[in-house]
Design a protein around this motif. Structure first.
Motif, PDB file in Angstrom:
ATOM      1  N   MET A 201       0.998  -1.060  -0.004  1.00 20.55           N
ATOM      2  CA  MET A 201      -0.358   0.395   0.413  1.00 20.55           C
ATOM      3  C   MET A 201       0.776   0.903   0.294  1.00 20.55           C
ATOM      4  O   MET A 201      -0.021   2.094   0.603  1.00 20.55           O
ATOM      5  N   GLY A 202       2.424   0.610   0.051  1.00 20.75           N
ATOM      6  CA  GLY A 202       2.937   2.627  -0.078  1.00 20.75           C
ATOM      7  C   GLY A 202       2.518   3.400   1.318  1.00 20.75           C
ATOM      8  O   GLY A 202       2.594   2.853   2.610  1.00 20.75           O
ATOM      9  N   GLU A 203       2.908   4.625   0.655  1.00 19.60           N
ATOM     10  CA  GLU A 203       2.310   5.031   2.603  1.00 19.60           C
ATOM     11  C   GLU A 203       0.702   6.114   2.628  1.00 19.60           C
ATOM     12  O   GLU A 203       0.480   6.260   3.616  1.00 19.60           O
ATOM     13  N   VAL A 204       0.502   5.073   1.837  1.00 22.87           N
ATOM     14  CA  VAL A 204      -1.365   5.039   2.039  1.00 22.87           C
ATOM     15  C   VAL A 204      -2.029   5.187   3.025  1.00 22.87           C
ATOM     16  O   VAL A 204      -1.712   3.919   3.528  1.00 22.87           O
ATOM     17  N   GLY A 205      -2.667   5.799   4.124  1.00 22.59           N
ATOM     18  CA  GLY A 205      -3.417   5.267   5.295  1.00 22.59           C
ATOM     19  C   GLY A 205      -2.362   5.755   6.501  1.00 22.59           C
ATOM     20  O   GLY A 205      -3.218   5.228   7.371  1.00 22.59           O
ATOM     21  N   LYS A 206      -1.305   6.226   6.500  1.00 24.48           N
ATOM     22  CA  LYS A 206      -0.261   5.557   7.352  1.00 24.48           C
ATOM     23  C   LYS A 206      -0.521   7.100   8.176  1.00 24.48           C
ATOM     24  O   LYS A 206      -0.609   7.229   9.316  1.00 24.48           O
ATOM     25  N   LYS A 207      -1.332   8.486   7.269  1.00 24.37           N
ATOM     26  CA  LYS A 207      -1.184   9.437   8.437  1.00 24.37           C
ATOM     27  C   LYS A 207      -3.303   8.986   7.947  1.00 24.37           C
ATOM     28  O   LYS A 207      -3.657   8.926   7.262  1.00 24.37           O
ATOM     29  N   PRO A 208      -4.045  10.345   8.203  1.00 28.28           N
ATOM     30  CA  PRO A 208      -4.989  10.828   8.099  1.00 28.28           C
ATOM     31  C   PRO A 208      -5.589  11.338   7.942  1.00 28.28           C
ATOM     32  O   PRO A 208      -4.755  12.230   6.487  1.00 28.28           O
ATOM     33  N   TYR A 209      -6.104  11.379   6.574  1.00 24.78           N
ATOM     34  CA  TYR A 209      -6.597  11.804   4.912  1.00 24.78           C
ATOM     35  C   TYR A 209      -6.217  13.376   5.097  1.00 24.78           C
ATOM     36  O   TYR A 209      -6.063  13.542   3.834  1.00 24.78           O
ATOM     37  N   LYS A 210      -6.441  13.976   5.419  1.00 26.65           N
ATOM     38  CA  LYS A 210      -6.073  15.855   5.894  1.00 26.65           C
ATOM     39  C   LYS A 210      -5.200  16.120   5.273  1.00 26.65           C
ATOM     40  O   LYS A 210      -4.751  16.383   5.020  1.00 26.65           O
ATOM     41  N   ASN A 211      -4.433  14.766   6.132  1.00 26.28           N
ATOM     42  CA  ASN A 211      -2.735  15.187   5.795  1.00 26.28           C
ATOM     43  C   ASN A 211      -2.233  14.316   4.542  1.00 26.28           C
ATOM     44  O   ASN A 211      -1.099  14.158   4.630  1.00 26.28           O
ATOM     45  N   GLU A 212      -3.041  13.595   3.659  1.00 27.14           N
ATOM     46  CA  GLU A 212      -2.898  12.886   2.210  1.00 27.14           C
ATOM     47  C   GLU A 212      -4.268  13.957   1.501  1.00 27.14           C
ATOM     48  O   GLU A 212      -4.306  12.451   0.581  1.00 27.14           O
TER      49      GLU A 212
END
Length: 453
Positions: A201-212
C-alpha cells in the motif's frame, strides 16, 4: 483483464481480497440471525417472533452503515485508516464469537454491538480509492472489487444453509453455534491478511486523510494561498469542494430509496414465499439463505461485465454516464423486479410457484444494484475533499443506515398490512419509476456540481 490487473497493482488486489473474509463472515452471521432467533428453543434457537428477528437483523445492518460516520471523522483527522481496520476486524470476530454462545436476546445484541462497531472501523474501501491512482480506472476497479466482495457473500450465504441445517445439526438441534464460530475465525484470518496487504500500500493510510491530499488538491491549495496571501494551516473549502460535497449528499439521499425497496424485497421471500412457493427440488429442501446466495453469485458474474462496460463508456468522447443517471437506471430495474414478483403472485393463483422463479427476481435485484452500488466509493474517491474523505464515504453508507431502520416498519405497513400482495408490488414499482424519471430529468444540473469552475 490482465491489463487491468497490471494497472491496478498488488495493493488493490490484496485489499480487494480482504473483503472476501469480511463479507463471508458478515453474510454468514447476518443471514443466520433471522433463522437463529426465530427457531424454536428445542431446535437450538431463541424462540423469538419474526418481527423481533427482523428488528435484530435490521439493527445490525443499520448500525454497520451508520456508525462509520463517527469513525470516518477519526480517520480523516486523527488516525490513519490502515491502523483502525485490523482492530475493527478483530472486534467483529469477538462479536461473532458472542453469537456462538448466545442463549438469549441480550447476548445477540452484544454481538450486534461488537460487529457493527468493528465494521465502522473497517476502511478498506477508502484505502482502495487512494491505492488506485488513475481516476479513470476507479469505476472499473470498484466494480471488480464488488465481484470479490460477493465471492465472500456467496460462500457465506451458501455455506451457512448447509452447515447449520445439515453438517452441524445433531439430534434435532440445528448447528447455529458452530456457524457463528466459523465467522469469528474467518475475521481473525482476515485481519492477518490485511496486515500482509499493507506491504503493498505504500504510504497510503499511514496518516489521517486530511494529511494525504491529492495532487489536484495540493495545486488548488497552493493557488488559493497565493491569492489570499495566507499561510494558515487549513484553508476554507473551495466552492468546487462544497458543490462536490453537496453532490455526494444528494446521490446518497436518492440511494436511500433504492436500498429501502431492495432490503424490503427480501422479507417477502423469507415470510410470504415460504408459504406460497415450492422450495423442494429433486427431493431436497432448498435453504432460504440460498436466495441471498443468488444475489452474491450474480454480483460475481456481473462485476467484470459492468467493469468492462464502464471502461468502454469512459473511452467515449462524451465520457461515461453520470452516477445520478446510473442510480436512476438501478432504481428503475428494481421497480421491474417488483412487477415481476406481482406477476408471480398472479401466476400462482391459489397454488404455489417453484422457487426457481425467484432466481430471476434475484437477478433483477442484483442488476439494479450493480448499476450504482459499487460506484459510490469510486464517486467519493474522485470528488470528496481529502479532509472529509472517509466521512463522505460514511455519508454514502448512511443510505443503507436509514433504509435498514425503515424497511422493517414499511414491511409491516405494506406486505404485513391489509393490502393485497400484488397491489403493494405495483405501488412500489410506480414509486421507483417516478424516482428514476426525476433523476434523469435532473441529471445535467446534478452532474454540474462536480465539475471544475
Amino acid at each position: 483483464m490482465e491489463a487491468t490487473k497490471k494497472k491496478l497493482g498488488k495493493g488493490f488486489w490484496f485489499l480487494a481480497c480482504t473483503d472476501i473474509f469480511e463479507r463471508l463472515s458478515y453474510y454468514l452471521g447476518r443471514s443466520l440471525i433471522l433463522i437463529f432467533v426465530t427457531a424454536s428453543i428445542a431446535t437450538g434457537g431463541l424462540g423469538l417472533s419474526e418481527s423481533q428477528g427482523a428488528t435484530m437483523q435490521s439493527l445490525l445492518t443499520a448500525c454497520a452503515y451508520g456508525l462509520p460516520l463517527f469513525t470516518g471523522v477519526v480517520c480523516d483527522r486523527f488516525i490513519g485508516a490502515r491502523y483502525v481496520t485490523p482492530f475493527g476486524m478483530l472486534l467483529c470476530g469477538l462479536g461473532y464469537f458472542l453469537g456462538s454462545i448466545a442463549h438469549g436476546p441480550g447476548m445477540v445484541y452484544a454481538m450486534i454491538a461488537c460487529v457493527s462497531g468493528g465494521l465502522s472501523l473497517y476502511k478498506v474501501g477508502s484505502l482502495m480509492g487512494r491505492v488506485v491512482k488513475d481516476k479513470t480506472q476507479l469505476d472499473s476497479a470498484f466494480s471488480i472489487r464488488y465481484t470479490l466482495v460477493n465471492v465472500g457473500s456467496f460462500i457465506g450465504t451458501f455455506a451457512v444453509g448447509i452447515l447449520y441445517k445439515d453438517v452441524f445439526a445433531h439430534d434435532g438441534v440445528l448447528g447455529f453455534a458452530p456457524c457463528f464460530k466459523i465467522a469469528a475465525v474467518v475475521m481473525v484470518l482476515g485481519a492477518a491478511w490485511f496486515a500482509l496487504s499493507t506491504k503493498f500500500m505504500g504510504e497510503v493510510g499511514k496518516k489521517p486523510y486530511k494529511n494525504e491530499k491529492t495532487e489536484e488538491e495540493l495545486a488548488a491549495e497552493a493557488k488559493l494561498r497565493a491569492e489570499l496571501k495566507d499561510n494558515k494551516k487549513e484553508i476554507p473549502l473551495t466552492t468546487v469542494e462544497k458543490k462536490r460535497i453537496a453532490a455526494i449528499i444528494l446521490v446518497s439521499g436518492f440511494s436511500i430509496i433504492f436500498w429501502l425497496f431492495w432490503n424490503l424485497a427480501y422479507l417477502p421471500v423469507y415470510y410470504y414465499w415460504t408459504k406460497h412457493a415450492n422450495w423442494i427440488i429433486g427431493g431436497y429442501e432448498i435453504p432460504l439463505t440460498w436466495f441471498d446466495s443468488c444475489n452474491a453469485i450474480f454480483c460475481v458474474i456481473l462485476g467484470p461485465v459492468t467493469a468492462l462496460l464502464w471502461r468502454k463508456l469512459a473511452e467515449r468522447p462524451q465520457g461515461d454516464m453520470s452516477l445520478f443517471r446510473k442510480t436512476g437506471i438501478g432504481i428503475g430495474i428494481l421497480g421491474l423486479g417488483y412487477v415481476f414478483m406481482c406477476m408471480l403472485d398472479v401466476m400462482r393463483g391459489t397454488g404455489k410457484v417453484s422457487c426457481i422463479w425467484l432466481i430471476l427476481f434475484a437477478f433483477l435485484l442484483t442488476l439494479g444494484e450493480m448499476f450504482f452500488s459499487p460506484l459510490g466509493n469510486s464517486f467519493i474517491s474522485k470528488y470528496a475533499p481529502s479532509r472529509y474523505y472517509s466521512t463522505m464515504g460514511a455519508v454514502w453508507g448512511l443510505a443503507t443506515f436509514f433504509a435498514s431502520f425503515a424497511y422493517g416498519p414499511l414491511y409491516g405497513a405494506t406486505f404485513g398490512g391489509n393490502f393485497e400482495f400484488k397491489h403493494v408490488c405495483i405501488g412500489i414499482a410506480i414509486v421507483a419509476a417516478i424516482t428514476a424519471l426525476v433523476l434523469f430529468a435532473l441529471d445535467k444540473k446534478l452532474s454540474s456540481l462536480v465539475e471544475e469552475d
